[in-house]
Design a protein around this motif. Structure first.
Motif, PDB file in Angstrom:
ATOM      1  N   ASN A   1       1.624 -17.287  -0.502  1.00  0.00           N
ATOM      2  CA  ASN A   1       1.337 -16.370  -1.610  1.00  0.00           C
ATOM      3  C   ASN A   1       0.699 -15.097  -1.087  1.00  0.00           C
ATOM      4  O   ASN A   1      -0.498 -15.043  -0.844  1.00  0.00           O
ATOM      5  N   GLY A   2       1.493 -14.066  -0.897  1.00  0.00           N
ATOM      6  CA  GLY A   2       0.962 -12.779  -0.449  1.00  0.00           C
ATOM      7  C   GLY A   2       0.539 -12.821   1.005  1.00  0.00           C
ATOM      8  O   GLY A   2       1.344 -13.070   1.883  1.00  0.00           O
ATOM      9  N   GLN A   3      -0.728 -12.622   1.271  1.00  0.00           N
ATOM     10  CA  GLN A   3      -1.218 -12.574   2.645  1.00  0.00           C
ATOM     11  C   GLN A   3      -2.356 -13.561   2.836  1.00  0.00           C
ATOM     12  O   GLN A   3      -3.099 -13.851   1.909  1.00  0.00           O
ATOM     13  N   THR A   4      -2.483 -14.074   4.041  1.00  0.00           N
ATOM     14  CA  THR A   4      -3.591 -14.972   4.359  1.00  0.00           C
ATOM     15  C   THR A   4      -4.824 -14.133   4.699  1.00  0.00           C
ATOM     16  O   THR A   4      -4.738 -12.912   4.878  1.00  0.00           O
ATOM     17  N   MET A   5      -5.941 -14.787   4.841  1.00  0.00           N
ATOM     18  CA  MET A   5      -7.157 -14.058   5.190  1.00  0.00           C
ATOM     19  C   MET A   5      -7.039 -13.465   6.598  1.00  0.00           C
ATOM     20  O   MET A   5      -7.530 -12.373   6.854  1.00  0.00           O
ATOM     21  N   GLY A   6      -6.373 -14.170   7.514  1.00  0.00           N
ATOM     22  CA  GLY A   6      -6.166 -13.637   8.862  1.00  0.00           C
ATOM     23  C   GLY A   6      -5.324 -12.374   8.836  1.00  0.00           C
ATOM     24  O   GLY A   6      -5.615 -11.407   9.537  1.00  0.00           O
ATOM     25  N   THR A   7      -4.267 -12.378   8.024  1.00  0.00           N
ATOM     26  CA  THR A   7      -3.430 -11.184   7.896  1.00  0.00           C
ATOM     27  C   THR A   7      -4.209 -10.056   7.248  1.00  0.00           C
ATOM     28  O   THR A   7      -4.102  -8.899   7.646  1.00  0.00           O
ATOM     29  N   ARG A   8      -5.005 -10.384   6.239  1.00  0.00           N
ATOM     30  CA  ARG A   8      -5.826  -9.366   5.575  1.00  0.00           C
ATOM     31  C   ARG A   8      -6.782  -8.724   6.581  1.00  0.00           C
ATOM     32  O   ARG A   8      -6.914  -7.498   6.633  1.00  0.00           O
ATOM     33  N   PHE A   9      -7.436  -9.533   7.427  1.00  0.00           N
ATOM     34  CA  PHE A   9      -8.371  -9.015   8.416  1.00  0.00           C
ATOM     35  C   PHE A   9      -7.641  -8.175   9.460  1.00  0.00           C
ATOM     36  O   PHE A   9      -8.093  -7.083   9.817  1.00  0.00           O
ATOM     37  N   HIS A  10      -6.499  -8.678   9.948  1.00  0.00           N
ATOM     38  CA  HIS A  10      -5.730  -7.936  10.951  1.00  0.00           C
ATOM     39  C   HIS A  10      -5.238  -6.603  10.384  1.00  0.00           C
ATOM     40  O   HIS A  10      -5.267  -5.583  11.070  1.00  0.00           O
ATOM     41  N   THR A  11      -4.796  -6.620   9.140  1.00  0.00           N
ATOM     42  CA  THR A  11      -4.327  -5.384   8.500  1.00  0.00           C
ATOM     43  C   THR A  11      -5.465  -4.387   8.365  1.00  0.00           C
ATOM     44  O   THR A  11      -5.305  -3.204   8.642  1.00  0.00           O
ATOM     45  N   TRP A  12      -6.622  -4.859   7.957  1.00  0.00           N
ATOM     46  CA  TRP A  12      -7.781  -3.984   7.793  1.00  0.00           C
ATOM     47  C   TRP A  12      -8.215  -3.411   9.136  1.00  0.00           C
ATOM     48  O   TRP A  12      -8.549  -2.235   9.235  1.00  0.00           O
ATOM     49  N   ARG A  13      -8.155  -4.235  10.189  1.00  0.00           N
ATOM     50  CA  ARG A  13      -8.657  -3.813  11.492  1.00  0.00           C
ATOM     51  C   ARG A  13      -7.656  -2.978  12.290  1.00  0.00           C
ATOM     52  O   ARG A  13      -8.025  -1.998  12.921  1.00  0.00           O
ATOM     53  N   HIS A  14      -6.371  -3.365  12.275  1.00  0.00           N
ATOM     54  CA  HIS A  14      -5.395  -2.722  13.154  1.00  0.00           C
ATOM     55  C   HIS A  14      -4.243  -2.046  12.422  1.00  0.00           C
ATOM     56  O   HIS A  14      -3.471  -1.338  13.045  1.00  0.00           O
ATOM     57  N   GLY A  15      -4.093  -2.316  11.139  1.00  0.00           N
ATOM     58  CA  GLY A  15      -2.875  -1.903  10.454  1.00  0.00           C
ATOM     59  C   GLY A  15      -2.834  -0.467   9.986  1.00  0.00           C
ATOM     60  O   GLY A  15      -3.814   0.085   9.508  1.00  0.00           O
ATOM     61  N   THR A  16      -1.650   0.109  10.133  1.00  0.00           N
ATOM     62  CA  THR A  16      -1.344   1.421   9.578  1.00  0.00           C
ATOM     63  C   THR A  16      -0.168   1.231   8.640  1.00  0.00           C
ATOM     64  O   THR A  16       0.879   0.733   9.055  1.00  0.00           O
ATOM     65  N   ARG A  17      -0.355   1.610   7.395  1.00  0.00           N
ATOM     66  CA  ARG A  17       0.714   1.433   6.415  1.00  0.00           C
ATOM     67  C   ARG A  17       1.873   2.374   6.752  1.00  0.00           C
ATOM     68  O   ARG A  17       1.695   3.567   6.917  1.00  0.00           O
ATOM     69  N   VAL A  18       3.072   1.799   6.833  1.00  0.00           N
ATOM     70  CA  VAL A  18       4.257   2.560   7.188  1.00  0.00           C
ATOM     71  C   VAL A  18       5.063   2.904   5.947  1.00  0.00           C
ATOM     72  O   VAL A  18       5.635   3.976   5.855  1.00  0.00           O
ATOM     73  N   GLY A  19       5.111   1.995   4.996  1.00  0.00           N
ATOM     74  CA  GLY A  19       5.867   2.250   3.779  1.00  0.00           C
ATOM     75  C   GLY A  19       6.028   0.994   2.959  1.00  0.00           C
ATOM     76  O   GLY A  19       5.472  -0.058   3.282  1.00  0.00           O
TER      77      GLY A  19
ATOM     78  N   ASP B   1       9.053  -1.059   0.102  1.00  0.00           N
ATOM     79  CA  ASP B   1      10.452  -1.108  -0.310  1.00  0.00           C
ATOM     80  C   ASP B   1      10.554  -1.237  -1.829  1.00  0.00           C
ATOM     81  O   ASP B   1       9.544  -1.273  -2.532  1.00  0.00           O
ATOM     82  N   GLU B   2      11.794  -1.306  -2.294  1.00  0.00           N
ATOM     83  CA  GLU B   2      12.039  -1.366  -3.741  1.00  0.00           C
ATOM     84  C   GLU B   2      11.604  -2.685  -4.358  1.00  0.00           C
ATOM     85  O   GLU B   2      11.470  -2.785  -5.579  1.00  0.00           O
ATOM     86  N   LEU B   3      11.333  -3.704  -3.545  1.00  0.00           N
ATOM     87  CA  LEU B   3      10.874  -4.994  -4.054  1.00  0.00           C
ATOM     88  C   LEU B   3       9.353  -5.080  -4.119  1.00  0.00           C
ATOM     89  O   LEU B   3       8.807  -6.077  -4.561  1.00  0.00           O
ATOM     90  N   GLY B   4       8.667  -4.052  -3.641  1.00  0.00           N
ATOM     91  CA  GLY B   4       7.201  -4.037  -3.672  1.00  0.00           C
ATOM     92  C   GLY B   4       6.548  -4.578  -2.418  1.00  0.00           C
ATOM     93  O   GLY B   4       5.325  -4.695  -2.355  1.00  0.00           O
ATOM     94  N   ASN B   5       7.320  -4.920  -1.399  1.00  0.00           N
ATOM     95  CA  ASN B   5       6.766  -5.370  -0.122  1.00  0.00           C
ATOM     96  C   ASN B   5       6.170  -4.171   0.606  1.00  0.00           C
ATOM     97  O   ASN B   5       6.702  -3.069   0.539  1.00  0.00           O
ATOM     98  N   ILE B   6       5.069  -4.391   1.318  1.00  0.00           N
ATOM     99  CA  ILE B   6       4.387  -3.314   2.036  1.00  0.00           C
ATOM    100  C   ILE B   6       4.472  -3.606   3.533  1.00  0.00           C
ATOM    101  O   ILE B   6       4.189  -4.712   3.977  1.00  0.00           O
ATOM    102  N   TYR B   7       4.829  -2.590   4.322  1.00  0.00           N
ATOM    103  CA  TYR B   7       5.057  -2.743   5.764  1.00  0.00           C
ATOM    104  C   TYR B   7       3.959  -2.034   6.542  1.00  0.00           C
ATOM    105  O   TYR B   7       3.548  -0.928   6.198  1.00  0.00           O
ATOM    106  N   TYR B   8       3.517  -2.698   7.626  1.00  0.00           N
ATOM    107  CA  TYR B   8       2.442  -2.186   8.471  1.00  0.00           C
ATOM    108  C   TYR B   8       2.848  -2.283   9.930  1.00  0.00           C
ATOM    109  O   TYR B   8       3.727  -3.044  10.304  1.00  0.00           O
ATOM    110  N   GLU B   9       2.148  -1.500  10.751  1.00  0.00           N
ATOM    111  CA  GLU B   9       2.263  -1.634  12.197  1.00  0.00           C
ATOM    112  C   GLU B   9       0.905  -1.336  12.806  1.00  0.00           C
ATOM    113  O   GLU B   9       0.066  -0.664  12.209  1.00  0.00           O
ATOM    114  N   GLY B  10       0.697  -1.862  14.005  1.00  0.00           N
ATOM    115  CA  GLY B  10      -0.556  -1.625  14.714  1.00  0.00           C
ATOM    116  C   GLY B  10      -0.800  -2.703  15.746  1.00  0.00           C
ATOM    117  O   GLY B  10      -0.327  -3.830  15.630  1.00  0.00           O
ATOM    118  N   GLY B  11      -1.533  -2.352  16.787  1.00  0.00           N
ATOM    119  CA  GLY B  11      -1.789  -3.300  17.856  1.00  0.00           C
ATOM    120  C   GLY B  11      -0.538  -3.525  18.692  1.00  0.00           C
ATOM    121  O   GLY B  11       0.462  -2.837  18.551  1.00  0.00           O
TER     122      GLY B  11
END
Length: 132
Positions: free
Chosen positions: A13-31, A33-43
């Protein structure tokens, strides 16, 4: 509160706490899609490439990534669809939900779950038997 509890105790369901922490620490939002998914990159990943990930809008289902984003996620292209005017090829189909395990799942002729009869064997196939 319900969303937070789902993210703590479930991975689908969505993101885990590990993904949430990694996104907060290393993630840069890239964009997105039309389905509402959010893409990140970093590290970096184990091969030295930039790590890329998606946070799904709803249950985690890999088939819910459109073709353009799929290419970017798998490092087939360095340019994200949000950074260019991406147009799907005529042969690329729109997303269809994965119906595996449901009544709408594909059941070929001969399947025990299909009401149709098994196709007649044409005789061009001989089953293997030991010592034949």
């Amino acid at each position: 509160m319900k969303t937070l509890l789902l993210q703590i105790f479930t991975w689908w369901n969505g993101q885990t706490m590990g993904t949430r922490f990694h996104t907060w620490r290393h993630g840069t939002r890239v964009g997105d899609d039309e389905l509402g998914n959010i893409y990140y990159e970093g590290g970096s990943d184990s091969e030295g490439r930039t790590r890329r990930w998606v946070i799904y809008n709803g249950p985690a289902e890999a088939s819910a990534i459109p073709a353009g984003w799929h290419g970017w996620m798998h490092h087939r292209t360095d340019v994200a669809p949000s950074a260019e005017t991406y147009v799907a090829k005529p042969w690329e189909l729109a997303h269809r939900k994965n119906y595996t395990g449901t009544a709408q799942a594909y059941r070929p002729k001969g399947s025990i779950l299909n009401q149709g009869a098994r196709p007649h064997v044409t005789g061009d196939y001989d089953a293997w038997t030991p010592k034949s």
